[in-house]
Scaffold this motif. Structure first.
Motif, PDB file in Angstrom:
ATOM      1  N   MET A   1       0.858  -1.177   0.000  1.00 38.81           N
ATOM      2  CA  MET A   1       0.000   0.000   0.000  1.00 38.81           C
ATOM      3  C   MET A   1       0.901   1.235   0.000  1.00 38.81           C
ATOM      4  O   MET A   1       1.504   1.574   1.026  1.00 38.81           O
ATOM      5  N   ILE A   2       1.003   1.877  -1.169  1.00 41.63           N
ATOM      6  CA  ILE A   2       1.958   2.969  -1.371  1.00 41.63           C
ATOM      7  C   ILE A   2       1.716   4.123  -0.403  1.00 41.63           C
ATOM      8  O   ILE A   2       2.654   4.676   0.179  1.00 41.63           O
ATOM      9  N   ASN A   3       0.466   4.488  -0.201  1.00 42.03           N
ATOM     10  CA  ASN A   3       0.150   5.594   0.701  1.00 42.03           C
ATOM     11  C   ASN A   3       0.667   5.304   2.113  1.00 42.03           C
ATOM     12  O   ASN A   3       1.250   6.171   2.772  1.00 42.03           O
ATOM     13  N   LYS A   4       0.479   4.064   2.556  1.00 42.30           N
ATOM     14  CA  LYS A   4       0.930   3.659   3.888  1.00 42.30           C
ATOM     15  C   LYS A   4       2.450   3.706   3.998  1.00 42.30           C
ATOM     16  O   LYS A   4       2.999   4.142   5.004  1.00 42.30           O
ATOM     17  N   VAL A   5       3.132   3.264   2.955  1.00 40.08           N
ATOM     18  CA  VAL A   5       4.596   3.267   2.931  1.00 40.08           C
ATOM     19  C   VAL A   5       5.127   4.693   3.035  1.00 40.08           C
ATOM     20  O   VAL A   5       6.052   4.972   3.807  1.00 40.08           O
ATOM     21  N   LEU A   6       4.527   5.610   2.272  1.00 41.56           N
ATOM     22  CA  LEU A   6       4.994   7.002   2.281  1.00 41.56           C
ATOM     23  C   LEU A   6       4.695   7.694   3.608  1.00 41.56           C
ATOM     24  O   LEU A   6       5.451   8.567   4.044  1.00 41.56           O
ATOM     25  N   TYR A   7       3.602   7.322   4.245  1.00 42.09           N
ATOM     26  CA  TYR A   7       3.325   7.830   5.590  1.00 42.09           C
ATOM     27  C   TYR A   7       4.399   7.347   6.564  1.00 42.09           C
ATOM     28  O   TYR A   7       4.994   8.115   7.313  1.00 42.09           O
ATOM     29  N   LEU A   8       4.632   6.031   6.555  1.00 44.37           N
ATOM     30  CA  LEU A   8       5.547   5.440   7.535  1.00 44.37           C
ATOM     31  C   LEU A   8       6.967   5.976   7.396  1.00 44.37           C
ATOM     32  O   LEU A   8       7.659   6.190   8.396  1.00 44.37           O
ATOM     33  N   ARG A   9       7.405   6.218   6.174  1.00 45.70           N
ATOM     34  CA  ARG A   9       8.762   6.710   5.950  1.00 45.70           C
ATOM     35  C   ARG A   9       8.999   8.066   6.594  1.00 45.70           C
ATOM     36  O   ARG A   9      10.136   8.457   6.843  1.00 45.70           O
ATOM     37  N   GLN A  10       7.928   8.784   6.893  1.00 47.81           N
ATOM     38  CA  GLN A  10       8.072  10.098   7.498  1.00 47.81           C
ATOM     39  C   GLN A  10       8.620  10.030   8.927  1.00 47.81           C
ATOM     40  O   GLN A  10       9.091  11.028   9.468  1.00 47.81           O
ATOM     41  N   LEU A  11       8.569   8.848   9.520  1.00 45.41           N
ATOM     42  CA  LEU A  11       9.068   8.697  10.888  1.00 45.41           C
ATOM     43  C   LEU A  11      10.516   8.223  10.932  1.00 45.41           C
ATOM     44  O   LEU A  11      11.059   7.990  12.019  1.00 45.41           O
ATOM     45  N   ARG A  12      11.144   8.091   9.781  1.00 48.84           N
ATOM     46  CA  ARG A  12      12.527   7.626   9.731  1.00 48.84           C
ATOM     47  C   ARG A  12      13.444   8.524  10.550  1.00 48.84           C
ATOM     48  O   ARG A  12      13.374   9.745  10.479  1.00 48.84           O
TER      49      ARG A  12
ATOM     50  N   PHE B   1      14.479   4.375  14.155  1.00 48.61           N
ATOM     51  CA  PHE B   1      13.556   3.764  13.213  1.00 48.61           C
ATOM     52  C   PHE B   1      14.038   3.974  11.784  1.00 48.61           C
ATOM     53  O   PHE B   1      14.421   5.075  11.400  1.00 48.61           O
ATOM     54  N   THR B   2      14.010   2.905  10.986  1.00 51.64           N
ATOM     55  CA  THR B   2      14.518   2.964   9.611  1.00 51.64           C
ATOM     56  C   THR B   2      13.507   3.514   8.610  1.00 51.64           C
ATOM     57  O   THR B   2      13.849   3.796   7.464  1.00 51.64           O
ATOM     58  N   GLY B   3      12.236   3.623   9.029  1.00 51.38           N
ATOM     59  CA  GLY B   3      11.197   4.038   8.097  1.00 51.38           C
ATOM     60  C   GLY B   3      10.602   2.860   7.345  1.00 51.38           C
ATOM     61  O   GLY B   3       9.776   3.046   6.451  1.00 51.38           O
ATOM     62  N   LYS B   4      11.016   1.646   7.720  1.00 46.08           N
ATOM     63  CA  LYS B   4      10.564   0.448   7.006  1.00 46.08           C
ATOM     64  C   LYS B   4       9.964  -0.567   7.981  1.00 46.08           C
ATOM     65  O   LYS B   4      10.137  -0.466   9.185  1.00 46.08           O
ATOM     66  N   TYR B   5       9.245  -1.526   7.400  1.00 46.31           N
ATOM     67  CA  TYR B   5       8.745  -2.639   8.200  1.00 46.31           C
ATOM     68  C   TYR B   5       9.435  -3.933   7.768  1.00 46.31           C
ATOM     69  O   TYR B   5       9.990  -4.024   6.674  1.00 46.31           O
ATOM     70  N   LYS B   6       9.401  -4.913   8.643  1.00 46.43           N
ATOM     71  CA  LYS B   6      10.063  -6.193   8.400  1.00 46.43           C
ATOM     72  C   LYS B   6       9.275  -7.024   7.399  1.00 46.43           C
ATOM     73  O   LYS B   6       8.062  -7.159   7.516  1.00 46.43           O
ATOM     74  N   ASP B   7       9.977  -7.580   6.418  1.00 45.94           N
ATOM     75  CA  ASP B   7       9.350  -8.451   5.414  1.00 45.94           C
ATOM     76  C   ASP B   7       8.203  -7.726   4.721  1.00 45.94           C
ATOM     77  O   ASP B   7       8.347  -6.599   4.317  1.00 45.94           O
ATOM     78  N   MET B   8       7.031  -8.381   4.647  1.00 45.78           N
ATOM     79  CA  MET B   8       5.883  -7.795   3.965  1.00 45.78           C
ATOM     80  C   MET B   8       4.922  -7.148   4.955  1.00 45.78           C
ATOM     81  O   MET B   8       4.862  -7.528   6.128  1.00 45.78           O
ATOM     82  N   ASP B   9       4.166  -6.176   4.480  1.00 46.16           N
ATOM     83  CA  ASP B   9       3.076  -5.606   5.263  1.00 46.16           C
ATOM     84  C   ASP B   9       2.034  -6.704   5.475  1.00 46.16           C
ATOM     85  O   ASP B   9       1.640  -7.396   4.535  1.00 46.16           O
TER      86      ASP B   9
END
Length: 202
Positions: free
Chosen positions: A65-76, A152-160
């Motif tokens: 989910m691209i929108n979710k990925v771009l949100y999460l990266r903001q916390l890097r 925090f790397t801005g990423k999640y482990k493996d798959m969402d």
């Protein structure tokens, strides 16, 4: 393997709103900073939404989910301890008051009747793990945030952990692709969770 099993989603099933992007916004408000990463990823997210390219990207990358990925990266770059502390606060201030009482009581009754409760969700572990203090949960399988050198790397482990990935996680955890030979129940409000639900007898 347990004879009586419940596989349940979380967002819109146990709690009455989508939690992931709300958590990111909550953390941003609490830390009170606006980094380059935050500004860039939020700008890109808005552009993709306004041009509707985000729909195309979601279609191409169906398990992301691209929108979710771009949100999460903001916390890097935010410290791991801060993310986890805010995860606890977010649970207490926002999630706990919005748990669906009827569902909570239903799950507690199932537990009293001998069922083991397994939550499988795309929600983030930073706050979702606190659900064990509210419900008698056997295990939580969810989207796990990744940290490096205390940040925090801005990423999640493996798959969402959404859609078909819930089925993949459950199959790996239970060591089988079907739970229909057990007294198993699947709970979710999402059609995308059908592969997970189809593992269950009812």
């Amino acid at each position: 393997m347990h004879d009586k099993i419940v596989l349940t989603d979380f967002c819109h099933t146990i709690v009455d709103y989508p939690t992931c992007d709300n958590f990111v916004r909550y953390v941003k408000r609490e830390v009170g900073i606006n980094t380059w990463s935050m500004a860039f990823n939020e700008g890109l997210r808005i552009i993709l939404q306004k041009t509707r390219l985000i729909r195309l990207l979601n279609y191409i990358y169906r398990r992301v989910m691209i929108n979710k990925v771009l949100y999460l990266r903001q916390l890097r770059g935010i410290e791991e301890d801060v993310i986890k502390q805010l995860g606890r606060k977010y649970y207490n201030e926002y999630m706990k008051p919005n748990l669906i009482p009827e569902v909570v009581q239903h799950l507690k009754k199932l537990h009293d009747d001998g069922y083991k409760i397994f939550v499988i969700s795309s929600a983030y572990d930073a706050y979702l793990n606190h659900l064990v203090y509210e419900l008698p949960i056997e295990c939580i399988l969810c989207t796990e945030l990744v940290y490096k050198d205390g940040k925090f790397t801005g990423k999640y482990k493996d798959m969402d952990c959404f859609g078909k990935e819930k089925y993949v996680r459950a199959r790996k955890f239970f060591g089988t692709d079907s739970l229909k030979d057990t007294d198993s129940i699947g709970l979710s409000d999402e059609l995308s969770d059908y592969p997970m639900l189809d593992m269950c007898r009812k």
